[in-house]
Design an enzyme around this catalytic site. Structure first.
Site, short mmCIF file in Angstrom:
data_model
loop_
_atom_site.label_atom_id
_atom_site.label_comp_id
_atom_site.label_asym_id
_atom_site.label_seq_id
_atom_site.Cartn_x
_atom_site.Cartn_y
_atom_site.Cartn_z
N TYR A 1 0.84 -1.21 0.00
CA TYR A 1 0.00 0.00 0.00
C TYR A 1 0.87 1.25 0.00
CZ TYR A 1 -3.44 3.46 1.44
OH TYR A 1 -4.23 4.58 1.50
N LYS B 1 1.19 3.76 -3.28
CA LYS B 1 0.66 5.12 -3.16
C LYS B 1 1.78 6.13 -3.42
CE LYS B 1 -3.09 6.13 -1.89
NZ LYS B 1 -4.36 6.39 -2.66
#
Length: 321
Positions: free
Chosen positions: A137, A141
């Site tokens: 994640y 991102k």
């Protein structure tokens, strides 16, 4: 203003759609599922199905005259496949940007783009993206931010504003608080930095207001200087609140360590009461001894269970007395 919102059936995207529509904007909501919306804003919102993994929308499917895009769609979570996270968080961001290349692009990123080994409550926007992320994640991102920073330098592209909320919670939360609540009644709840690292939570209504501000923020100075615009959040202030941010318990040892939150909860927010194993009905003796300014540990025969129930180590749960 006509605003396209991705991830509109999710926790954050849904809150953004409702807030924008309530403030008079025309919203085009994109998601894989039909979002649940109150009747009073249905006239302000239209919906289109879009799976970001399919790439950019075909030209005939693109809504016309979109002024801005709020990109909330993402693959969230600490685990999972890096390949899947890359397809959604990086290639999906690219697909949205290619679909609306000239619109202002408000990218809902994450505080996870900062160095995971360094406290980021008072970090500046220039300290991220970083390196050495602990999960897919954070790394994807960050990669999405790097792509947008490079893309925004093109003269034929609309401006980009990046928001980095951390630990978003509030009504409809299906990830953060349920996970904390579940861990709090287990054997242990991990506390980063031994519970001494300040954590900055973001209420979903605060994030929705930040999105509205980003739609009209003056980004000309950043454009002129060739810098990306990465608004961050104000430094948390000490609070007299007695709501703890988390709890680490060892039922076998009879000790429970509570860590009080250093962040001020918004007055209009009910606060994360669900992070207390006993909620508002917890043992008053436990509530009275929590500190709002420093962590502490105290001998206890059990964690605070609701309604006077008792803690049993095996199975680990609160049971009626």
């Amino acid at each position: 203003m006509k605003v396209a919102v991705t991830g509109s059936s999710g926790f954050v995207g849904g809150a953004v759609v409702r807030d924008l529509a309530a403030h008079g904007h025309e919203v085009v909501a994109f998601s894989r599922r039909v979002p649940r919306l109150p009747e009073e804003i249905l006239a302000q919102v239209s919906h289109q199905f879009w799976d970001l993994r399919d790439g950019p929308l075909a030209k005939e499917d693109r809504p016309e005259h979109v002024d801005a895009v709020v990109h909330c769609g993402a693959a969230v979570g600490d685990g999972g496949s890096h390949a899947r996270a890359w397809v959604v968080n990086v290639e999906g961001t690219r697909a949205v940007r290619e679909t609306f290349p000239e619109a202002r692009f408000v990218h809902v990123s994450s505080g996870s783009v900062y160095d995971p080994r360094t406290p980021s409550v008072a970090a500046t926007e220039a300290e991220a993206p970083a390196h050495g992320y602990l999960n897919a994640y954070g790394s994807t991102k960050a990669a999405a931010e790097r792509y947008l920073a490079a893309d925004a330098a093109r003269e034929d592209r609309g401006p980009v504003v990046v928001l980095r909320p951390h630990a978003v919670y509030g009504p409809g939360d299906t990830t953060l608080l349920p996970r904390i609540e579940s861990a709090a009644v287990g054997a242990w709840l991990p506390l980063p930095g031994g519970g001494r690292v300040r954590q900055h939570l973001t209420h979903v209504e605060t994030l929705a207001r930040a999105v509205r501000a980003a739609l009209v923020a003056d980004v000309e100075p950043e454009i002129a200087a060739g810098r990306p615009s990465w608004p961050t959040w104000p430094t948390p202030t000490p609070s007299t609140s007695t709501r703890p941010s988390s709890c680490s318990c060892s039922p076998g040892s009879g000790r429970c360590r509570w860590w009080a939150s250093p962040c001020r909860w918004p007055a209009r927010s009910p606060g994360p009461a669900s992070v207390w194993p006993g909620g508002r009905d917890a043992n008053p003796a436990c509530r009275a001894t929590r500190s709002a300014t420093s962590p502490w540990s105290a001998p206890m025969t059990s964690p605070c269970c609701a309604n006077g129930s008792a803690w049993t180590p095996r199975p680990r749960r609160c049971t009626a007395r």
